[in-house]
Design a protein around this motif. Structure first.
Motif: not given
Lengths: 588, 147
Positions: A1-2, A475, A521-522, B51, B54-55, B57-58, B65, B67, B69, B89-91
């Motif tokens: 994560m970035k 990913t 990042a999104l 979603r 996986i990653n 969205p921060v 954000l 989201h 699909r 949020f997230g790891d």
């Protein structure tokens, strides 16, 4: 994560830089067609130089075996009778020995003829066998054999292209096309004829004028001609006095000439075929058979040295300072015998220039006869020679368009074009009504053209497939997607997950946002891919593939296995090239 | 002129109490209850969580954000919530106070990108995040997004 906070520092200058890079990448990205055109140009250049080297080598060997430099006819005139007899025979022997020893260890899995390579095989010409054939042709030609040089020039030029295709690991369709470009460059180099070079391969070898295949042929031909002109000069190969047509009625005799040539050509082709059969009946080793062919040429050269060489100087003579009709008729008869002996004995080369001579001589004799019957018309038999050359070539090769253009390019005489067009088309149809055989149809049939269509019919998508290099993991971040596009030649990226194909990302979709680092990042690849791509299957036929391409937006589609694993990609151009490269079905 | 190529599908939820990421998303998605474009709310939530796995969205500065699909939404949907307290949020345990959630049908790639890019640009503007964090009403919150 970035954390994308750091990207806030991205300055306006950097953003402009990214935008500029994107614009450049989009507008100057070299696609498959452009790449092929670039390679066609390179092949044209290299093919022309291979032709120059071959011509230089032939001249050197010619001086070595005859002791004289200059044209073949002049050289043989200066030689004593015994030397006229022995030089072609010795040259035939050397040519035969070259073939004999060169083919002893011949591999059977690669083609050795440029036509075969283009229409049948996979564009792989054997380097060793091609060089052996070219060397053999060099000995035959340099020693005065009555054979054209376009064969080895095309062979060498095609070989250069084939090697390039293999080194660059082009997919099958493109490799075949590049070899066809080599063949076109060879013809263009031999006759300083860029348009004819392209048409020769398109009309005779590929049997198609589809732009996908014709465009690269034109580029290769033009580059080859420009290269050869820089080395040998830009003047017409067969310059002739300017032909003037004073009345439309003058076309009438040319119509008759067209019919005449159409009647004679089947006899000419039958004669060539018969000479092959006659030599095949002589149970001699190949090298002795070629020596025998040379001996026949030598024997004829004692009487008429004009029979030696490919006949270019004879054509020039007919157009500019013709001999009396009777003398020309004798030369024509002797030259036909010499060509039959050289060609029939199995010498490597071509009969293109000897065919031009036969047409020019036939046309001239027809014109001389017509003028004798109607002296008041003031017709020039040399003009009939010029028109006859085109009409004869059209019927003999079965390629009237190429023949018409070839005559124009050889003579750079525009005025002659209309009579040539008329006579060439008539000759073609008359000859076709009598016999379906043509000069190159026979060669193609002999080289196994029956297998050509079979081969192409059995081609599957898997045969055209190339390794998918525009692949990205589902990913992957948006930044990686952007970088991949900047380095890619395609407008689509294929998205995979554990090797399984998921969809494609279209540059069109993400283009407005390529310079927005915050999106890194999104967004990941999976967020912006399209799932509704039409994939291809490895075992699909070309027709099925074309149908899929018809429904797809992309010019490059993924090829998947039964488990949706991405095996590679295939382009629409490659599929079209297979159809464009499918030769006409010549009757056997 | 609207900043977004789309509008919020429901008034923003202020002071959402959520102990963790999952509840934050659950609460935000709840704003879409009754929305005609989201016939399967649970399915959308599952897709968003998948979603996130996986990653996530921060964006940073306390903004997330999330989201997805998915064909489970008929059109692009967009809702926003402000958390009562920071949630990791997230790891990487990125602290988040503002949640902007998108549901994206598969064929709406361009619109989704346009909306996300516009939102990010707006959030990068001076004082916008502070304004969103301090907005007393839903209308005030919305006005910070659409000035």
């Amino acid at each position: 994560m970035k954390d994308a906070a750091s990207s806030q520092t991205l300055g306006a200058f950097t953003k402009r830089l990214v935008r500029a890079k994107i614009w450049l990448a989009e507008h100057f990205r070299i696609n498959e067609v452009q790449t092929t055109l670039v390679w066609a140009a390179l092949v044209g250049f290299a093919g022309a130089w291979s032709s120059v080297l071959f011509k230089e080598a032939t001249e050197w060997v010619h001086v070595w075996v005859t002791g004289h430099s200059g044209g073949y006819v002049e050289t043989f005139r200066m030689m004593p009778w015994w030397k006229r007899l022995l030089v072609p025979a010795g040259g035939g022997l050397l040519a035969g020995l070259t073939l004999y020893f060169g083919s002893r260890f011949r591999r059977q899995d690669s083609s050795t003829d440029y036509m075969e390579a283009v229409v049948v095989g996979d564009g792989r010409l054997s380097v060793r066998v091609s060089l052996v054939k070219s060397l053999s042709s060099l000995f035959s030609g340099a020693s005065g054999g009555s054979i054209g040089r376009e064969g080895p020039l095309v062979q060498l030029s095609s070989l250069v292209a084939s090697v390039a295709g293999r080194v660059m690991r082009f997919p099958l369709a493109r490799r075949r096309q590049i070899v066809a470009c080599g063949a076109a460059a060879g013809i263009a180099s031999a006759y300083h004829a860029p348009v004819s070079g392209a048409f020769f391969v398109a009309e005779i070898v590929l049997g198609s004028l589809a732009m996908e295949s014709f465009g690269p042929l034109v580029v290769a031909s033009v580059v080859a001609t420009l290269t050869i002109r820089a080395h040998e000069g830009a003047e017409a190969l067969y310059s002739a006095p300017v032909f003037e047509m004073r009345s439309t009625l003058e076309l009438a005799p040319y119509v008759l000439l067209g019919v005449f040539c159409g009647l004679v050509v089947p006899l000419y082709l039958a004669f060539l075929k018969g000479s092959e059969k006659a030599f095949a009946m002589v149970k001699l080793p190949l090298y002795l058979r070629l020596a025998l062919g040379g001996l026949v040429v030598g024997a004829l050269a004692i009487y008429r040295p004009e029979v030696t060489g490919n006949g270019r100087s004879l054509v020039f003579g007919i157009l500019n300072h013709p001999e009396p009709a009777l003398a020309l008729a004798i030369v024509l008869a002797c030259k036909l015998l010499a060509t039959g002996a050289t060609f029939g004995s199995g010498a490597v080369g071509g009969v293109f220039t000897p065919t031009l001579f036969t047409g020019a001589a036939s046309g001239f004799l027809f014109g001389a006869g017509f003028s004798a019957c109607f002296p008041g018309l003031g017709l020039d038999p040399a003009a009939f020679g010029l028109v006859g050359m085109g009409a004869f070539l059209a019927a003999a090769t079965g390629a009237p368009v190429m023949a018409i253009i070839m005559i124009f390019e050889l003579t750079l005489n525009y005025q002659i074009l209309m009579p040539v067009m008329l006579a060439a088309v008539l000759s073609y149809f008359v000859a076709r009504s009598l016999s379906k055989r043509s000069l190159y149809a026979d060669a193609l049939n002999r080289k196994g053209q029956a297998a050509v269509n079979e081969f192409l019919d059995t081609l599957k998508v898997g045969d055209l497939m190339t390794e998918a290099d525009e692949v990205i993991e589902s990913t992957a971040g948006f930044g990686e997607v952007v970088r991949s596009f900047l380095h890619s030649r395609h407008e689509y990226l294929h998205v995979v997950e554990d090797g399984r194909f998921l969809g494609t990302i279209s540059l069109h979709d993400i283009k407005p946002y390529l310079d927005q680092p915050d999106l890194e990042a999104l967004i990941i690849a999976k967020d912006v891919m399209r799932e509704e791509t039409c994939p291809l299957a490895r075992d699909q036929s070309m027709a099925e593939a074309l149908h899929v391409f018809g429904r797809a937006e992309s010019e490059c589609l993924p090829v998947l296995d039964a488990d949706s694993r991405l095996l590679g990609t295939a382009t629409k151009t490659d599929v079209l090239l297979v159809f464009a490269g499918k030769p006409r079905r010549n009757p056997g | 002129m609207s900043v977004f190529p789309l509008v919020l599908n429901a008034p923003p939820l202020l002071e959402l109490d959520a102990p963790d990421e999952r509840q934050a998303i659950h609460g935000t998605i709840g704003l879409l209850r009754g929305c005609a474009d989201v016939p399967d709310l649970a399915g959308l939530e599952a897709a968003v969580l998948e979603r996130q796995r996986i990653n996530p969205p921060v964006l940073g500065s306390g903004v997330a954000l999330p989201h997805a699909r998915t064909p489970l939404v008929r059109d692009l949907v967009f809702v926003a919530a402000r958390l009562g307290a920071e949630v990791s949020f997230g790891d990487d345990r990125v602290p988040v106070r503002l949640v902007f959630l998108f549901g994206v049908p598969p064929h709406r790639i361009s619109q989704y990108l346009a909306a996300t890019a516009a939102l990010v640009r707006r959030l990068r503007a001076p004082d916008v995040i502070d304004g969103l964090l301090s907005a007393a009403t839903a209308d005030e919150f919305t006005s910070w997004l659409v000035p």
